[in-house]
Design a protein around this motif. Structure first.
Motif, PDB file in Angstrom:
ATOM      1  N   ASP A   1       1.883  15.575   0.199  1.00 25.30           N
ATOM      2  CA  ASP A   1       1.254  15.871  -1.090  1.00 25.30           C
ATOM      3  C   ASP A   1       1.938  17.050  -1.777  1.00 25.30           C
ATOM      4  O   ASP A   1       2.520  17.925  -1.131  1.00 25.30           O
ATOM      5  CB  ASP A   1      -0.232  16.208  -0.885  1.00 25.30           C
ATOM      6  CG  ASP A   1      -0.987  15.074  -0.209  1.00 25.30           C
ATOM      7  OD1 ASP A   1      -0.669  13.906  -0.503  1.00 25.30           O
ATOM      8  OD2 ASP A   1      -1.880  15.358   0.613  1.00 25.30           O
TER       9      ASP A   1
ATOM     10  N   LYS B   1       1.836   9.431  -5.582  1.00 27.70           N
ATOM     11  CA  LYS B   1       2.081  10.821  -5.173  1.00 27.70           C
ATOM     12  C   LYS B   1       3.130  11.472  -6.065  1.00 27.70           C
ATOM     13  O   LYS B   1       3.058  12.669  -6.335  1.00 27.70           O
ATOM     14  CB  LYS B   1       2.506  10.881  -3.704  1.00 27.70           C
ATOM     15  CG  LYS B   1       1.363  10.607  -2.747  1.00 27.70           C
ATOM     16  CD  LYS B   1       1.693  11.027  -1.336  1.00 27.70           C
ATOM     17  CE  LYS B   1       0.481  10.859  -0.430  1.00 27.70           C
ATOM     18  NZ  LYS B   1       0.588  11.623   0.811  1.00 27.70           N
TER      19      LYS B   1
ATOM     20  N   PRO C   1      -4.284   9.694  -5.067  1.00 27.97           N
ATOM     21  CA  PRO C   1      -3.412   8.534  -4.816  1.00 27.97           C
ATOM     22  C   PRO C   1      -4.017   7.540  -3.831  1.00 27.97           C
ATOM     23  O   PRO C   1      -3.912   6.311  -4.016  1.00 27.97           O
ATOM     24  CB  PRO C   1      -2.131   9.176  -4.255  1.00 27.97           C
ATOM     25  CG  PRO C   1      -2.115  10.549  -4.821  1.00 27.97           C
ATOM     26  CD  PRO C   1      -3.552  10.965  -4.858  1.00 27.97           C
ATOM     27  N   TYR C   2      -4.653   8.064  -2.787  1.00 28.31           N
ATOM     28  CA  TYR C   2      -5.251   7.179  -1.777  1.00 28.31           C
ATOM     29  C   TYR C   2      -6.431   6.408  -2.373  1.00 28.31           C
ATOM     30  O   TYR C   2      -6.627   5.229  -2.058  1.00 28.31           O
ATOM     31  CB  TYR C   2      -5.711   7.999  -0.572  1.00 28.31           C
ATOM     32  CG  TYR C   2      -4.577   8.667   0.170  1.00 28.31           C
ATOM     33  CD1 TYR C   2      -3.928   8.018   1.214  1.00 28.31           C
ATOM     34  CD2 TYR C   2      -4.150   9.950  -0.194  1.00 28.31           C
ATOM     35  CE1 TYR C   2      -2.883   8.624   1.893  1.00 28.31           C
ATOM     36  CE2 TYR C   2      -3.107  10.566   0.484  1.00 28.31           C
ATOM     37  CZ  TYR C   2      -2.471   9.903   1.511  1.00 28.31           C
ATOM     38  OH  TYR C   2      -1.428  10.505   2.171  1.00 28.31           O
TER      39      TYR C   2
ATOM     40  N   CYS D   1      -4.920   3.664  -4.641  1.00 27.53           N
ATOM     41  CA  CYS D   1      -4.154   2.635  -3.931  1.00 27.53           C
ATOM     42  C   CYS D   1      -4.981   1.798  -2.966  1.00 27.53           C
ATOM     43  O   CYS D   1      -4.482   0.795  -2.438  1.00 27.53           O
ATOM     44  CB  CYS D   1      -2.975   3.276  -3.197  1.00 27.53           C
ATOM     45  SG  CYS D   1      -1.704   3.932  -4.302  1.00 27.53           S
ATOM     46  N   LYS D   2      -6.211   2.182  -2.725  1.00 29.84           N
ATOM     47  CA  LYS D   2      -7.041   1.346  -1.857  1.00 29.84           C
ATOM     48  C   LYS D   2      -7.850   0.321  -2.655  1.00 29.84           C
ATOM     49  O   LYS D   2      -8.559  -0.515  -2.084  1.00 29.84           O
ATOM     50  CB  LYS D   2      -7.972   2.204  -1.001  1.00 29.84           C
ATOM     51  CG  LYS D   2      -9.137   2.818  -1.747  1.00 29.84           C
ATOM     52  CD  LYS D   2     -10.007   3.632  -0.798  1.00 29.84           C
ATOM     53  CE  LYS D   2     -11.213   4.242  -1.522  1.00 29.84           C
ATOM     54  NZ  LYS D   2     -12.045   5.053  -0.614  1.00 29.84           N
TER      55      LYS D   2
ATOM     56  N   ASP E   1       0.823  -1.216   0.000  1.00 31.61           N
ATOM     57  CA  ASP E   1       0.000   0.000   0.000  1.00 31.61           C
ATOM     58  C   ASP E   1       0.858   1.267   0.000  1.00 31.61           C
ATOM     59  O   ASP E   1       0.647   2.182  -0.813  1.00 31.61           O
ATOM     60  CB  ASP E   1      -0.927   0.000   1.220  1.00 31.61           C
ATOM     61  CG  ASP E   1      -2.143  -0.890   1.004  1.00 31.61           C
ATOM     62  OD1 ASP E   1      -2.036  -1.840   0.202  1.00 31.61           O
ATOM     63  OD2 ASP E   1      -3.180  -0.635   1.638  1.00 31.61           O
ATOM     64  N   ASN E   2       1.806   1.335   0.930  1.00 27.75           N
ATOM     65  CA  ASN E   2       2.624   2.546   1.050  1.00 27.75           C
ATOM     66  C   ASN E   2       3.538   2.744  -0.162  1.00 27.75           C
ATOM     67  O   ASN E   2       3.830   3.874  -0.556  1.00 27.75           O
ATOM     68  CB  ASN E   2       3.454   2.494   2.332  1.00 27.75           C
ATOM     69  CG  ASN E   2       2.583   2.624   3.571  1.00 27.75           C
ATOM     70  OD1 ASN E   2       1.399   2.926   3.477  1.00 27.75           O
ATOM     71  ND2 ASN E   2       3.173   2.395   4.737  1.00 27.75           N
TER      72      ASN E   2
ATOM     73  N   CYS F   1       2.698   1.878  -3.206  1.00 26.68           N
ATOM     74  CA  CYS F   1       1.770   2.435  -4.200  1.00 26.68           C
ATOM     75  C   CYS F   1       1.544   3.925  -3.967  1.00 26.68           C
ATOM     76  O   CYS F   1       1.540   4.723  -4.908  1.00 26.68           O
ATOM     77  CB  CYS F   1       0.445   1.685  -4.155  1.00 26.68           C
ATOM     78  SG  CYS F   1      -0.848   2.368  -5.229  1.00 26.68           S
ATOM     79  N   LEU F   2       1.375   4.320  -2.707  1.00 25.77           N
ATOM     80  CA  LEU F   2       1.130   5.726  -2.396  1.00 25.77           C
ATOM     81  C   LEU F   2       2.288   6.618  -2.839  1.00 25.77           C
ATOM     82  O   LEU F   2       2.078   7.697  -3.409  1.00 25.77           O
ATOM     83  CB  LEU F   2       0.871   5.903  -0.901  1.00 25.77           C
ATOM     84  CG  LEU F   2      -0.501   5.464  -0.387  1.00 25.77           C
ATOM     85  CD1 LEU F   2      -0.559   5.564   1.129  1.00 25.77           C
ATOM     86  CD2 LEU F   2      -1.608   6.318  -1.019  1.00 25.77           C
ATOM     87  N   ASN F   3       3.505   6.188  -2.590  1.00 28.30           N
ATOM     88  CA  ASN F   3       4.654   7.001  -3.002  1.00 28.30           C
ATOM     89  C   ASN F   3       4.761   7.108  -4.517  1.00 28.30           C
ATOM     90  O   ASN F   3       5.097   8.167  -5.052  1.00 28.30           O
ATOM     91  CB  ASN F   3       5.953   6.432  -2.411  1.00 28.30           C
ATOM     92  CG  ASN F   3       6.208   6.949  -1.007  1.00 28.30           C
ATOM     93  OD1 ASN F   3       5.610   7.933  -0.569  1.00 28.30           O
ATOM     94  ND2 ASN F   3       7.091   6.280  -0.277  1.00 28.30           N
TER      95      ASN F   3
ATOM     96  N   ILE G   1       6.049   7.635   3.781  1.00 30.62           N
ATOM     97  CA  ILE G   1       5.146   8.159   2.757  1.00 30.62           C
ATOM     98  C   ILE G   1       5.411   9.653   2.583  1.00 30.62           C
ATOM     99  O   ILE G   1       5.495  10.400   3.558  1.00 30.62           O
ATOM    100  CB  ILE G   1       3.678   7.920   3.148  1.00 30.62           C
ATOM    101  CG1 ILE G   1       3.418   6.420   3.345  1.00 30.62           C
ATOM    102  CG2 ILE G   1       2.736   8.473   2.091  1.00 30.62           C
ATOM    103  CD1 ILE G   1       2.029   6.117   3.873  1.00 30.62           C
TER     104      ILE G   1
END
Length: 566
Positions: A449, A276, A414-415, A418-419, A268-269, A271-273, A446
């Motif tokens: 923004d 972003k 992004p959130y 990624c969820k 998950d994290n 994917c977030l990076n 992470i």
């Protein structure tokens, strides 16, 4: 010939595992799962190896033993770009459709409202005033032409346009109540100058001007805001990823294939990076987007209450008819005052009667009974329109809720992506996910923004010194629209096509003081003088006249006859 044979041999060698290219137990790992997953994407398996090969040829994924050829890596890289664009498109679908569908509904309603109001006025005035109206109908037609032109974005100053309407109506009616005289163009121009001073139509023009300007400014600006929101959402959601973003997407989404782990999803994290970094410029849109949404919500509240355009346009025929009645009742005072200020007009040629007003004038220009409002096709149409407006009021409530949901959309993108279960392993599998190198926990922190916060992004190479110019243009468009919406909320108009000065507006105002409007229709300009005070003013002016007493007596007698002939 020899180069071709060499290329063929190299291609064959890629398909054969090298000596020692196996797992810890000495056996080469098969690529069956990878071939199956790769084929499911629609790619040909002709050059897909059956077992791991050396990975020195890889440009993005780890150069270890791999199930990917160079061709496979290139194709999967393009696939990752397409999937990312689909992620953004699908995730932003809600925002885009909100603006598209609501713009269509509101625009259709406002246009139909104008058409019905014009039709209702025409039907009522034909019934009430007959030929007198039909011979002067272009005055009213021009009013609605200008209102429509304003709503559709024309450069129309509402206050000036309404002032011109009442001035023209005064000129026409002044001739009708004084048919025994001939009036030149210059004389009629002098008559129109007395519109504000004499208030021949009572207080109707002032009240209607405040109501119309507020309602039309709010309606037009709200629909324009829906247009801008739609365009910005469409454009921003179509921005292409940078080469650095494409590399990061490939590494996140399909390097597991090359490592023989096609079923392992990204952490998950991680994917977030990646998201972003890829959506850094879009996140910078968030501040202006949120301000824009807040301004849209404010104007929506106006449309629900004091700036309700339906409450202005539905009875506009009755209000104008009331103004005509006021003019009829004040005809003696108005004529006397105009004659005093503009001079005595010349008698009309071939006049056979001393009566100043035609016999049918007062018969036709009679007090209007609301119960006589058309109940035929026009009445049915108005009833239908009221039903539509009730639906639209629910529509305003609906769009307010959807606008609230779209706040912080771009920084939250992004959130949202990624969820999705189809994208990441989920928060419960943080130890059993792809971290960019292998199947293990993702350790880097992470990023925050926005573009400037990506300077240390471990996954995406972002040049924070070069903001996306296309995104910056959308930020400016939102800023300009937000300024217009705030002005509309306060009842002030801004020329929609003038973006040279965002802080100062031109065009119609609301009659409000200090750029702040009351929350209801509290008319704060000076009230019209009472009829009695007008009469005293006329009498006082008459006593100062230098005309001979006999001439003044004849004029007064004529005016008295006018009242009796009614």
């Amino acid at each position: 010939m020899l180069p071709r044979i060499g290329a063929l041999l190299w291609a064959l060698l890629e398909l054969v595992p090298p000596l020692g290219a196996g797992a810890a137990d000495g056996k080469a790992r098969g690529c069956g799962e990878v071939r199956q997953a790769y084929g499911a994407k629609g790619f040909s398996l002709a050059n897909s190896p059956y077992q791991e090969i050396a990975g020195e040829h890889l440009r993005i994924c780890p150069q270890e033993y791999t199930c990917c050829t160079s061709e496979m890596e290139d194709k999967l890289s393009q696939q990752s770009k397409l999937e990312f664009e689909n992620f953004v498109d699908e995730t932003s679908h809600f925002v885009r459709t909100t603006f598209v569908s609501r713009h269509k509904k509101f625009d259709e309603f406002f246009r139909e409202l104008l058409e019905n109001a014009e039709r209702s006025l025409n039907d009522m005035f034909v019934r009430t005033y007959g030929m007198l109206y039909m011979q002067n109908s272009e005055v009213f037609q021009e009013l609605f032409i200008e209102l429509k032109r304003y709503y559709t974005g024309g450069n129309v100053n509402l206050e000036e346009m309404l002032n011109d309407f009442w001035a023209r109506l005064l000129e026409r009616m002044f001739q009708l109540i004084n048919p025994q005289y001939h009036f030149s163009e210059d004389y009629l121009e002098c008559v129109s100058k007395y519109t504000d001073q004499l208030k021949p139509f009572g207080d109707v023009p002032r009240k209607l001007k405040v109501q119309v300007t507020r309602a039309f400014i709010a309606a037009r600006t709200f629909v324009q805001g829906l247009t801008v929101g739609r365009e910005v959402a469409n454009r921003v959601s179509k921005v292409s990823p940078t080469p650095g973003c494409i590399r990061a997407l490939m590494k996140m989404l399909y390097c597991p294939y090359c490592r023989g782990l096609p079923t392992v999803k990204p952490c998950d994290n991680y994917c977030l990076n990646v998201m972003k970094g890829c959506l850094a410029n879009q996140a910078d849109l968030d501040t202006e987007w949120n301000l824009f949404i807040d301004a849209m919500l404010l104007v929506a509240e106006r449309l629900e209450g004091p700036f309700n355009i339906e409450s202005v346009m539905d009875p506009i025929d009755v209000k104008i008819s009331e103004a005509i009645m006021n003019m009829q009742e004040n005809s003696m005072q108005v004529s006397a005052k105009v004659f005093q200020g503009c001079g005595q007009p010349k008698p009309a040629p071939g006049l056979r009667s001393s009566r100043s007003i035609p016999d049918n004038f007062h018969n036709r220009f009679r007090p209007y009974n609301p119960e006589e409002r058309p109940t035929t096709a026009a009445g049915t149409s108005l009833d239908r329109l009221r039903t539509i407006w009730r639906t639209m009021q629910h529509g305003v409530i609906d769009i307010k809720e959807k606008l609230k949901l779209s706040k912080k959309f771009w920084s939250g993108l992004p959130y949202t992506i990624c969820k999705e279960e189809s994208v990441t392993a989920g928060p419960l599998n943080e130890e059993d996910c792809w971290n960019g190198h292998t199947k293990a926990k993702y350790l880097p922190e992470i990023m925050n923004d926005g573009l400037t916060n990506q300077i240390n992004n471990p996954e995406v190479d972002v040049d924070i010194t070069r903001p996306d110019t296309y995104i910056r243009q959308q930020i400016m468009a939102l800023r300009v629209m937000t300024n217009k919406l705030r002005n509309a909320y306060n009842g002030n108009d801004v020329n929609f096509q003038d973006t040279s000065d965002e802080t100062s507006g031109s065009g119609s105002g609301s009659g409000c003081t200090d750029d702040i409007c009351p929350t209801e229709f509290e008319f704060i300009t000076t009230e019209a003088p009472l009829v009695d005070s007008d009469r005293r003013e006329v009498d006082s002016s008459a006593s100062r006249s230098t005309r001979p007493a006999f001439t003044w007596f004849v004029i007064c007698l004529a005016l008295l006859l006018q009242r009796q002939c009614r």
